[in-house]
Design a protein around this motif. Structure first.
Motif, PDB file in Angstrom:
ATOM      1  N   GLY A 125       0.838  -1.201   0.000  1.00  0.00           N
ATOM      2  CA  GLY A 125       0.000   0.000   0.000  1.00  0.00           C
ATOM      3  C   GLY A 125       0.871   1.247   0.000  1.00  0.00           C
ATOM      4  O   GLY A 125       1.947   1.266   0.604  1.00  0.00           O
ATOM      5  N   LYS A 126       0.403   2.285  -0.655  1.00  0.00           N
ATOM      6  CA  LYS A 126       1.163   3.534  -0.751  1.00  0.00           C
ATOM      7  C   LYS A 126       0.757   4.455   0.395  1.00  0.00           C
ATOM      8  O   LYS A 126      -0.425   4.694   0.602  1.00  0.00           O
ATOM      9  CB  LYS A 126       0.866   4.196  -2.103  1.00  0.00           C
ATOM     10  N   PRO A 127       1.708   4.982   1.178  1.00  0.00           N
ATOM     11  CA  PRO A 127       1.330   5.966   2.205  1.00  0.00           C
ATOM     12  C   PRO A 127       0.817   7.244   1.560  1.00  0.00           C
ATOM     13  O   PRO A 127       1.178   7.571   0.423  1.00  0.00           O
ATOM     14  CB  PRO A 127       2.637   6.207   2.971  1.00  0.00           C
ATOM     15  N   PHE A 128      -0.027   7.975   2.266  1.00  0.00           N
ATOM     16  CA  PHE A 128      -0.538   9.246   1.755  1.00  0.00           C
ATOM     17  C   PHE A 128       0.610  10.241   1.590  1.00  0.00           C
ATOM     18  O   PHE A 128       1.493  10.323   2.461  1.00  0.00           O
ATOM     19  CB  PHE A 128      -1.562   9.835   2.729  1.00  0.00           C
ATOM     20  N   ASN A 129       0.595  10.982   0.499  1.00  0.00           N
ATOM     21  CA  ASN A 129       1.581  12.057   0.326  1.00  0.00           C
ATOM     22  C   ASN A 129       1.327  13.134   1.379  1.00  0.00           C
ATOM     23  O   ASN A 129       0.196  13.631   1.486  1.00  0.00           O
ATOM     24  CB  ASN A 129       1.467  12.686  -1.058  1.00  0.00           C
ATOM     25  N   PRO A 130       2.328  13.538   2.142  1.00  0.00           N
ATOM     26  CA  PRO A 130       2.109  14.608   3.130  1.00  0.00           C
ATOM     27  C   PRO A 130       1.808  15.932   2.442  1.00  0.00           C
ATOM     28  O   PRO A 130       2.337  16.237   1.372  1.00  0.00           O
ATOM     29  CB  PRO A 130       3.452  14.676   3.881  1.00  0.00           C
ATOM     30  N   LEU A 131       0.949  16.714   3.060  1.00  0.00           N
ATOM     31  CA  LEU A 131       0.681  18.067   2.591  1.00  0.00           C
ATOM     32  C   LEU A 131       1.837  18.968   3.010  1.00  0.00           C
ATOM     33  O   LEU A 131       2.513  18.702   4.018  1.00  0.00           O
ATOM     34  CB  LEU A 131      -0.626  18.586   3.184  1.00  0.00           C
ATOM     35  N   LEU A 132       2.066  20.028   2.270  1.00  0.00           N
ATOM     36  CA  LEU A 132       3.127  20.970   2.636  1.00  0.00           C
ATOM     37  C   LEU A 132       2.836  21.560   4.012  1.00  0.00           C
ATOM     38  O   LEU A 132       1.744  22.076   4.264  1.00  0.00           O
ATOM     39  CB  LEU A 132       3.209  22.082   1.591  1.00  0.00           C
ATOM     40  N   GLY A 133       3.799  21.444   4.924  1.00  0.00           N
ATOM     41  CA  GLY A 133       3.616  21.933   6.287  1.00  0.00           C
ATOM     42  C   GLY A 133       3.073  20.895   7.248  1.00  0.00           C
ATOM     43  O   GLY A 133       3.009  21.134   8.464  1.00  0.00           O
ATOM     44  N   GLU A 134       2.707  19.732   6.738  1.00  0.00           N
ATOM     45  CA  GLU A 134       2.223  18.653   7.608  1.00  0.00           C
ATOM     46  C   GLU A 134       3.337  18.195   8.545  1.00  0.00           C
ATOM     47  O   GLU A 134       4.519  18.214   8.180  1.00  0.00           O
ATOM     48  CB  GLU A 134       1.751  17.489   6.742  1.00  0.00           C
ATOM     49  N   THR A 135       2.974  17.806   9.759  1.00  0.00           N
ATOM     50  CA  THR A 135       3.963  17.353  10.738  1.00  0.00           C
ATOM     51  C   THR A 135       3.514  16.032  11.367  1.00  0.00           C
ATOM     52  O   THR A 135       2.363  15.627  11.242  1.00  0.00           O
ATOM     53  CB  THR A 135       4.149  18.381  11.866  1.00  0.00           C
ATOM     54  N   TYR A 136       4.454  15.391  12.022  1.00  0.00           N
ATOM     55  CA  TYR A 136       4.134  14.199  12.825  1.00  0.00           C
ATOM     56  C   TYR A 136       5.116  14.142  13.978  1.00  0.00           C
ATOM     57  O   TYR A 136       6.322  14.253  13.784  1.00  0.00           O
ATOM     58  CB  TYR A 136       4.231  12.922  12.001  1.00  0.00           C
ATOM     59  N   GLU A 137       4.583  13.985  15.167  1.00  0.00           N
ATOM     60  CA  GLU A 137       5.447  13.797  16.333  1.00  0.00           C
ATOM     61  C   GLU A 137       5.205  12.433  16.939  1.00  0.00           C
ATOM     62  O   GLU A 137       4.094  11.893  16.889  1.00  0.00           O
ATOM     63  CB  GLU A 137       5.212  14.881  17.392  1.00  0.00           C
ATOM     64  N   LEU A 138       6.255  11.858  17.479  1.00  0.00           N
ATOM     65  CA  LEU A 138       6.174  10.552  18.126  1.00  0.00           C
ATOM     66  C   LEU A 138       7.050  10.579  19.364  1.00  0.00           C
ATOM     67  O   LEU A 138       8.268  10.775  19.259  1.00  0.00           O
ATOM     68  CB  LEU A 138       6.639   9.450  17.168  1.00  0.00           C
ATOM     69  N   THR A 139       6.433  10.409  20.515  1.00  0.00           N
ATOM     70  CA  THR A 139       7.187  10.361  21.769  1.00  0.00           C
ATOM     71  C   THR A 139       6.994   8.994  22.397  1.00  0.00           C
ATOM     72  O   THR A 139       5.862   8.557  22.623  1.00  0.00           O
ATOM     73  CB  THR A 139       6.712  11.448  22.749  1.00  0.00           C
TER      74      THR A 139
END
Length: 447
Positions: A125-139
């Motif tokens: 499966g193909k991951p969604f293309n991130p939008l410009l400025g999209e972020t992801y945090e993982l703690t």
């Protein structure tokens, strides 16, 4: 765009049939809904191929990053989340930090570099293309790290990430420009960009690039993945180098998933041999022991049956890794959870990446991809809404770009800046800092 639009209408019609699985998959799920989507996936790609070939300028090896694909090709994760899966085997970084010998550290770092791409096994499966400025945090406090990533460019699509130890033991960062190319029966992904791992206690920095990835039989036959190419891991402090060869499948499938290489010191003397499979495990052994074993193995003439095989045909999976006596296990893959095949072949780690726990929403940046409505709709099995929301978000992004162009305004990244990698001297996206201060007043409205 007409063929894609027509196929999307077909998807909407088919997806009205309910599916009992939250993470349904197009290949394995027995419901009519999923089987129909599998057919639509293949037919839509076939129409895209005919459509592209009707354009005079199109050639095989076309770069696909600017072509919008139907949502049925996706898995319910953003590429930023897929990128964070590098951190699944963080225990290897902690292990490297605890070792006193630089060669021992290098072989564990090599195992980490291989483990970082292991989650791609059977992930078609193909991951969604991130939008410009999209972020992801993982703690992950229990594993002692936190990570922030941002989509810093849209054309070309560039994703930057920065992970740091909560105890100031290491930093791991990089930026990736995934170039996709269509080769007729397969799609090849070249993850351009450099990975940098800094072991702060030892004042060491390691850099490498990831191998190529190819998805075969995208139109007809069983989908399967191989990774190939040479990965060079350089210790910029000691001059040591690890050269890993991700072997292509070959005509008879003997080399499928195999990784072999060696560690050499700054005088280019071989110190260790590394071998295994990126889908299973990696071992280390003394070069003399390895050479002796290979010579005896050739004399014994362990020939396997050589069956005729088409270039894109799924090869028969060979026996597991043969362990050479005297080898040390460096890494073994974590088993996939039960019913993983019905959940986009996600690992246990991947299944947690889109969780939105109570109280988390008020802490996250408004640009975090857990808040993307198209991904959330797909995770909930609502393909209609996912397709509609994906189209809305992409149009909103295009409108914002037109507005900036009209005002002659340049896009400004929030958490990363373009600079120079201090270890390679090459241009790289570096973490500016400040994300975890939780001041998100300047974040763009992208959803």
């Amino acid at each position: 765009n007409t063929p894609v639009f027509m196929l999307q209408n077909s998807v909407i019609t088919l997806s009205n049939m309910s599916c009992s699985s939250t993470y349904c998959t197009f290949r394995e799920c027995s419901t009519l809904h999923c089987l129909s989507l599998n057919l639509v996936q293949r037919l839509s790609l076939l129409l895209i191929c005919f459509w592209l070939n009707s354009i005079d300028s199109f050639v095989v090896s076309q770069e696909l990053s600017k072509i919008a694909m139907p949502v049925v090709f996706n898995e319910p994760l953003s590429f930023l989340q897929r990128m964070s899966e590098y951190m699944e085997h963080t225990h290897l970084i902690h292990q490297a930090c605890s070792l006193s010998d630089s060669m021992d550290r290098m072989q564990v770092v090599a195992a980490f570099a291989v483990s970082a791409v292991a989650s791609q096994w059977e992930r078609t499966g193909k991951p969604f293309n991130p939008l410009l400025g999209e972020t992801y945090e993982l703690t992950r406090e229990e594993e002692g790290y936190r990570l922030i990533s941002e989509q810093v460019s849209h054309h070309p699509p560039i994703s930057a990430f920065h992970a740091q130890s909560l105890k100031q033991e290491f930093e791991f960062h990089g930026s990736i420009y995934p170039k996709l190319k269509f080769w007729g029966k397969s799609v090849e992904a070249e993850p351009k960009g450099t990975m940098t791992l800094e072991l702060l206690k030892h004042k060491e920095a390691y850099t490498w690039t990831n191998p190529m990835c190819c998805v075969h039989n995208i139109i007809l036959g069983k989908l399967w993945i191989e990774q190939y190419g040479t990965v060079e891991i350089v210790n910029h402090s000691t001059g040591d180098k690890c050269v890993l060869n991700f072997k292509p499948c070959g005509m008879f499938g003997k080399e499928l998933h195999k990784v072999e290489g060696h560690i050499q010191d700054k005088s280019k003397k071989k110190r260790r041999v590394i071998y295994g499979k990126w889908t299973e495990c990696m071992y280390s052994v003394d070069p003399k022991v390895y050479d002796t074993y290979k010579k005896s193995d050739k004399k014994s003439g362990s020939d396997s049956k050589k069956l005729k095989q088409e270039a894109d045909e799924m090869p028969e999976v060979q026996e597991t890794v043969t362990v050479i006596p005297g080898s040390a296990l460096l890494w073994r893959i974590t088993p996939r959870p039960p019913h993983s095949a019905q959940m986009y072949n996600f690992t246990s780690f991947a299944m947690t990446l889109n969780e939105l726990e109570p109280g988390m929403e008020r802490l996250l940046a408004p640009t975090d991809c857990r808040l993307r409505p198209d991904i959330r709709a797909m995770e909930n099995g609502d393909i209609d809404s996912a397709s509609t929301e994906k189209e809305r978000l992409e149009e909103k992004q295009r409108a914002a770009r037109r507005e900036r162009s009209k005002d002659e305004e340049e896009w400004s990244t929030r958490w990363f800046h373009l600079g120079t990698n201090p270890h390679t001297g090459a241009e790289d996206w570096l973490y500016t800092g400040g994300y975890f201060d939780r001041n998100y007043t300047d974040c763009p409205n992208i959803y």
